[in-house]
Design an enzyme around this catalytic site. Structure first.
Site, PDB file in Angstrom:
ATOM      1  N   THR A 260      -8.914  -3.082   0.868  1.00 19.54           N
ATOM      2  CA  THR A 260      -8.039  -2.411  -0.100  1.00 19.54           C
ATOM      3  C   THR A 260      -7.294  -1.274   0.595  1.00 19.54           C
ATOM      4  O   THR A 260      -7.868  -0.572   1.437  1.00 19.54           O
ATOM      5  CB  THR A 260      -8.840  -1.863  -1.295  1.00 19.54           C
ATOM      6  N   PHE A 262      -5.157   2.197   0.203  1.00 18.40           N
ATOM      7  CA  PHE A 262      -5.058   3.352  -0.688  1.00 18.40           C
ATOM      8  C   PHE A 262      -3.881   4.225  -0.225  1.00 18.40           C
ATOM      9  O   PHE A 262      -3.595   4.293   0.975  1.00 18.40           O
ATOM     10  CB  PHE A 262      -6.348   4.179  -0.652  1.00 18.40           C
TER      11      PHE A 262
END
Ligand SMILES: C=C(O[C@@H]1C=C(C(=O)O)C=C[C@H]1O)C(=O)O
Length: 362
Positions: A260, A262
């Site tokens: 992921t 960010f």
């Protein structure tokens, strides 16, 4: 045994030298902090920190043959700099909480343990904390390699004037956590919808009758499970010991190659580092060839796009805007030319920020 004793004495001597130098570095950082305060300068200097990371990684490779692992070197220098900066003025970081979310983990990776962390219930609250200047920076999830983009974050950039100041990418390993001992006791599974999506296959195979319920974050799911018998959360290993939950099943996500990304948001514009990205939004007329002509601007100027996503403009039905990440800083000549050309081919261009690429991402 004599050889072992001599080698450990050498390590003891080196450790004492490291301690001497760390304390010398802390003293100098305080001195620099006092000068910056007297001259009313920004205490946090991200471009200087980035230059240090690049320099030590380069030295470690070229002069020392990476005897010491580069990934560990980044973590060590992150904490050295985080500690030195906190001696001048601790940074306040808002993140999608509660504690032990993957966003919390990403924030710690980027700012280190010496910053002060403010958990927020929603992505919007993170933006509000930074816009109100109660926090210096915010950290929000923006895309996952299995589930794609976090629409909530992209939509926030349509209304907010915060800038993207950085990015951090972390590997995502998802585990099934609970206060019960056996899978058969679990009737409800809680987690963020992205995490539920990443574990869809495992859940269908192993828990076909469990009720799946979405929460604002993976750690929020853990808070609920603490209070609710017969339930489980999909969250990180850090969350399992933060919330004292059993790991009923490990690595249940579809793909082990699961990351992921960010974003770091703030009111500050980042200066060029030579290894930058620029994120922007543009809108085109609803007519044949409009999107083609806009994208042609990047091609004509030889600027590489690394991402493009379309999102409803939220102004009119079926009206879309496009989020784009490109290689380079807005102050680079080529990027300046693209932005000029793009503005002549679109209805709107909003630059979200130019910022350093994630460390070790190249
Ligand atoms: C020491 C300074 O202050 C901060 C701490 C830094 C460090 O520990 O290397 C670098 C930049 C600043 O964020 C500086 O401005 O040089």
């Amino acid at each position: 045994m004599e050889e072992l004793k001599k080698l450990r004495e050498e390590i003891d001597r080196i450790d004492e030298e490291i301690l001497r130098l760390l304390n010398e570095r802390a003293r100098i950082a305080r001195e620099i902090g006092e000068i910056k305060k007297k001259k009313n300068m920004e205490i946090h200097v991200p471009e200087r920190e980035r230059a240090i990371f690049e320099k030590v990684l380069k030295l470690n490779k070229e002069k020392f043959g990476e005897e010491f692992p580069p990934e560990a070197l980044v973590h060590i220098y992150r904490e050295i700099i985080s500690a030195c900066l906190s001696l001048e003025k601790p940074l306040k970081i808002a993140y999608l909480g509660p504690k032990a979310t993957f966003t919390h983990q990403a924030a710690l990776e980027f700012f280190g343990f010496s910053a002060q962390y403010v958990p927020c219930a929603t992505i919007r609250d993170v933006f509000v904390e930074v816009e109100s200047e109660r926090a210096d920076y915010g950290v929000v999830p923006v895309e996952n390699t299995i589930e794609g983009v976090v629409n909530y974050t992209l939509d926030m950039f349509l209304e907010s004037d915060l800038k993207i100041s950085g990015e951090v990418v972390i590997p995502i390993n998802l585990h099934l956590l609970s206060n019960v001992e056996n899978l058969s006791e679990v009737k409800r599974v809680y987690s963020h919808k992205v995490a539920l999506g990443q574990c869809r296959g495992w859940l269908e195979k192993n828990m076909p009758n469990a009720q799946l319920l979405e929460t604002e974050s993976t750690a929020k799911a853990c808070e609920i499970v603490l209070e609710e018998e017969g339930s489980a959360a999909i969250a990180s290993e850090v969350a399992s010991y933060t919330y004292h939950l059993n790991i009923l099943a490990s690595n249940i996500q579809e793909n082990m190659d699961n990351f992921t990304r960010f974003l770091i948001v703030s009111k500050r514009e980042m200066k060029p580092t030579g290894k930058d990205k620029t994120s922007l939004i543009f809108a085109v007329r609803d007519e044949p060839g409009a999107l083609y002509r806009a994208l042609e601007a990047f091609y004509l100027k030889g600027v590489n796009l690394t991402k493009i996503e379309s999102r409803p403009s939220r102004k009119r039905a079926w009206d879309y805007v496009f989020f784009v990440d490109l290689e380079g800083h807005r102050e680079d000549e080529k990027v300046k030319e693209v932005l000029r050309e793009l503005k002549s081919r679109t209805q709107m261009v909003k630059i979200l920020g130019s910022y350093p690429k994630a460390l070790l991402s190249e």
